[in-house]
Scaffold this motif. Structure first.
Motif, PDB file in Angstrom:
ATOM      1  N   SER A 128       0.815  -1.213   0.000  1.00 12.10           N
ATOM      2  CA  SER A 128       0.000   0.000   0.000  1.00 12.10           C
ATOM      3  C   SER A 128       0.846   1.260   0.000  1.00 12.10           C
ATOM      4  O   SER A 128       1.923   1.302   0.601  1.00 12.10           O
ATOM      5  CB  SER A 128      -0.894   0.003   1.249  1.00 12.10           C
ATOM      6  N   SER A 129       0.311   2.308  -0.643  1.00 14.57           N
ATOM      7  CA  SER A 129       0.951   3.622  -0.561  1.00 14.57           C
ATOM      8  C   SER A 129       0.827   4.220   0.828  1.00 14.57           C
ATOM      9  O   SER A 129       1.575   5.132   1.188  1.00 14.57           O
ATOM     10  CB  SER A 129       0.314   4.578  -1.586  1.00 14.57           C
ATOM     11  N   GLY A 130      -0.132   3.741   1.613  1.00 15.59           N
ATOM     12  CA  GLY A 130      -0.331   4.254   2.961  1.00 15.59           C
ATOM     13  C   GLY A 130       0.774   3.826   3.905  1.00 15.59           C
ATOM     14  O   GLY A 130       1.533   2.885   3.639  1.00 15.59           O
ATOM     15  N   SER A 131       0.856   4.518   5.031  1.00 14.95           N
ATOM     16  CA  SER A 131       1.857   4.186   6.050  1.00 14.95           C
ATOM     17  C   SER A 131       1.506   2.864   6.730  1.00 14.95           C
ATOM     18  O   SER A 131       0.370   2.393   6.671  1.00 14.95           O
ATOM     19  CB  SER A 131       1.912   5.292   7.104  1.00 14.95           C
ATOM     20  N   HIS A 132       2.498   2.277   7.399  1.00 12.47           N
ATOM     21  CA  HIS A 132       2.239   1.065   8.176  1.00 12.47           C
ATOM     22  C   HIS A 132       1.163   1.332   9.222  1.00 12.47           C
ATOM     23  O   HIS A 132       0.278   0.484   9.449  1.00 12.47           O
ATOM     24  CB  HIS A 132       3.520   0.587   8.861  1.00 12.47           C
ATOM     25  N   GLN A 133       1.206   2.492   9.854  1.00 13.44           N
ATOM     26  CA  GLN A 133       0.209   2.803  10.868  1.00 13.44           C
ATOM     27  C   GLN A 133      -1.188   2.851  10.268  1.00 13.44           C
ATOM     28  O   GLN A 133      -2.144   2.306  10.829  1.00 13.44           O
ATOM     29  CB  GLN A 133       0.522   4.142  11.546  1.00 13.44           C
ATOM     30  N   ARG A 134      -1.321   3.496   9.116  1.00 16.69           N
ATOM     31  CA  ARG A 134      -2.630   3.597   8.467  1.00 16.69           C
ATOM     32  C   ARG A 134      -3.166   2.212   8.113  1.00 16.69           C
ATOM     33  O   ARG A 134      -4.353   1.924   8.309  1.00 16.69           O
ATOM     34  CB  ARG A 134      -2.522   4.464   7.222  1.00 16.69           C
ATOM     35  N   ARG A 136      -2.458  -0.691   9.508  1.00 21.16           N
ATOM     36  CA  ARG A 136      -2.817  -1.455  10.700  1.00 21.16           C
ATOM     37  C   ARG A 136      -4.056  -0.904  11.392  1.00 21.16           C
ATOM     38  O   ARG A 136      -4.897  -1.668  11.883  1.00 21.16           O
ATOM     39  CB  ARG A 136      -1.629  -1.492  11.663  1.00 21.16           C
ATOM     40  N   VAL A 137      -4.192   0.418  11.440  1.00 18.01           N
ATOM     41  CA  VAL A 137      -5.397   1.010  12.034  1.00 18.01           C
ATOM     42  C   VAL A 137      -6.630   0.535  11.275  1.00 18.01           C
ATOM     43  O   VAL A 137      -7.644   0.134  11.871  1.00 18.01           O
ATOM     44  CB  VAL A 137      -5.305   2.551  12.022  1.00 18.01           C
ATOM     45  N   GLY A 138      -6.558   0.578   9.949  1.00 18.63           N
ATOM     46  CA  GLY A 138      -7.688   0.150   9.144  1.00 18.63           C
ATOM     47  C   GLY A 138      -7.997  -1.324   9.291  1.00 18.63           C
ATOM     48  O   GLY A 138      -9.168  -1.721   9.368  1.00 18.63           O
ATOM     49  N   HIS A 139      -6.976  -2.154   9.355  1.00 16.31           N
ATOM     50  CA  HIS A 139      -7.196  -3.589   9.476  1.00 16.31           C
ATOM     51  C   HIS A 139      -7.775  -3.953  10.842  1.00 16.31           C
ATOM     52  O   HIS A 139      -8.636  -4.836  10.942  1.00 16.31           O
ATOM     53  CB  HIS A 139      -5.891  -4.345   9.226  1.00 16.31           C
ATOM     54  N   SER A 155       4.573  -1.266   2.838  1.00 19.96           N
ATOM     55  CA  SER A 155       4.139   0.127   2.707  1.00 19.96           C
ATOM     56  C   SER A 155       5.143   0.906   1.868  1.00 19.96           C
ATOM     57  O   SER A 155       6.317   0.526   1.755  1.00 19.96           O
ATOM     58  CB  SER A 155       4.036   0.756   4.108  1.00 19.96           C
ATOM     59  N   SER A 156       4.676   2.013   1.300  1.00 22.25           N
ATOM     60  CA  SER A 156       5.595   2.886   0.566  1.00 22.25           C
ATOM     61  C   SER A 156       6.705   3.401   1.475  1.00 22.25           C
ATOM     62  O   SER A 156       7.753   3.841   0.990  1.00 22.25           O
ATOM     63  CB  SER A 156       4.831   4.055  -0.062  1.00 22.25           C
ATOM     64  N   GLU A 157       6.475   3.349   2.804  1.00 20.20           N
ATOM     65  CA  GLU A 157       7.529   3.733   3.747  1.00 20.20           C
ATOM     66  C   GLU A 157       8.745   2.816   3.635  1.00 20.20           C
ATOM     67  O   GLU A 157       9.844   3.194   4.051  1.00 20.20           O
ATOM     68  CB  GLU A 157       6.997   3.673   5.186  1.00 20.20           C
ATOM     69  N   ASP A 158       8.563   1.617   3.090  1.00 26.92           N
ATOM     70  CA  ASP A 158       9.643   0.639   3.015  1.00 26.92           C
ATOM     71  C   ASP A 158      10.571   0.866   1.840  1.00 26.92           C
ATOM     72  O   ASP A 158      11.631   0.234   1.750  1.00 26.92           O
ATOM     73  CB  ASP A 158       9.058  -0.782   2.900  1.00 26.92           C
ATOM     74  N   VAL A 159      10.163   1.735   0.901  1.00 23.61           N
ATOM     75  CA  VAL A 159      10.953   1.947  -0.314  1.00 23.61           C
ATOM     76  C   VAL A 159      11.160   3.440  -0.534  1.00 23.61           C
ATOM     77  O   VAL A 159      10.535   4.272   0.093  1.00 23.61           O
ATOM     78  CB  VAL A 159      10.259   1.315  -1.544  1.00 23.61           C
TER      79      VAL A 159
END
Length: 233
Positions: A128-134, A136-139, A155-159
């Motif tokens: 996902s383009s969303g953050s890891h936090q986003r 996990r909150v949604g899930h 997440s896009s945070e990883d790249v």
């Protein structure tokens, strides 16, 4: 031959019996797993307008759907020469998470699809383009966390670059130990389709929210999650 599966939100999720065509199914998150795009894009449009950058809901869907948040900063800077406030991301995420807690639901049919994939031992993940936090909150809010542990979330945070660059999908495939040509991506945004194609992967375009014409490059299009298992075999 078809076999039935339990109803979710009044729909019967059915599954074809056959051999999987792929070794890895990569799901986008927003709009594919969780019904978050209407929530987040209304909030984004409203917040940008508050800051003096008039943006309609339709504008937000067109320009930002499927993108990492840095794209918002990049486009505003490119179009106006101005920078968004330093706390823009923090404020926006706060509004989004509060709205998720009230209103977020899984995309209809998704629980049945994930239940079936897990039961059959099909390898899958989310990128996902969303953050890891986003993510996990949604899930957690929608109950999808039961199907996604940390090893299945990217997440896009990883790249270094988010969609439409292929980096995120390639990274997810590498971490899951699957060659790109053996992966299929389930996407609902033009940016996501472009990223998957650039990564050398097949794409199934989900058109529940996005006009089919905007998902050019996808091998197949579908508008009901109940159709997805049949497209994988």
């Amino acid at each position: 031959m078809m076999r039935g599966f339990p109803h979710f939100r009044g729909r019967l999720v059915s599954f074809s019996v056959g051999v999987m065509r792929y070794d890895l199914v990569i799901f986008d998150n927003d709009g594919v797993l969780v019904d978050s795009e209407p929530i987040s894009n209304r909030l984004l449009a409203g917040y940008l307008s508050e800051l003096g950058h008039p943006t309609s809901y339709e504008d937000s869907l067109r320009d930002y759907m499927g993108a990492a948040l840095h794209r918002v900063h990049d486009l505003i800077r490119e179009r106006t020469g101005q920078e968004l406030p330093e706390d823009f991301d923090e404020v926006f995420h706060g509004r989004v998470f509060a709205a998720f807690a009230r209103d977020l639901e899984p995309v209809p049919g998704v629980p049945g699809v994930l239940e079936k994939l897990a039961a059959d031992g099909v390898t899958y993940c989310v990128a996902s383009s969303g953050s890891h936090q986003r993510i996990r909150v949604g899930h957690r809010k929608t109950g999808l966390d039961r199907w996604f542990d940390d090893r299945r979330i990217f997440s896009s945070e990883d790249v270094g670059r988010g969609k439409p660059a292929p980096d995120l999908f390639r990274y997810a495939a590498e971490r899951m130990g699957v060659a790109p040509e053996r992966c299929v991506v389930v996407e609902d945004s033009p940016l996501g389709v472009r990223a998957a194609v650039a990564a050398g992967m097949d794409v199934l375009g989900f058109t529940a929210m996005t006009p089919a014409a905007r998902l050019g490059g996808a091998q197949r299009l579908f508008d009901d999650m109940a159709e997805l298992p049949g497209l994988l075999v």
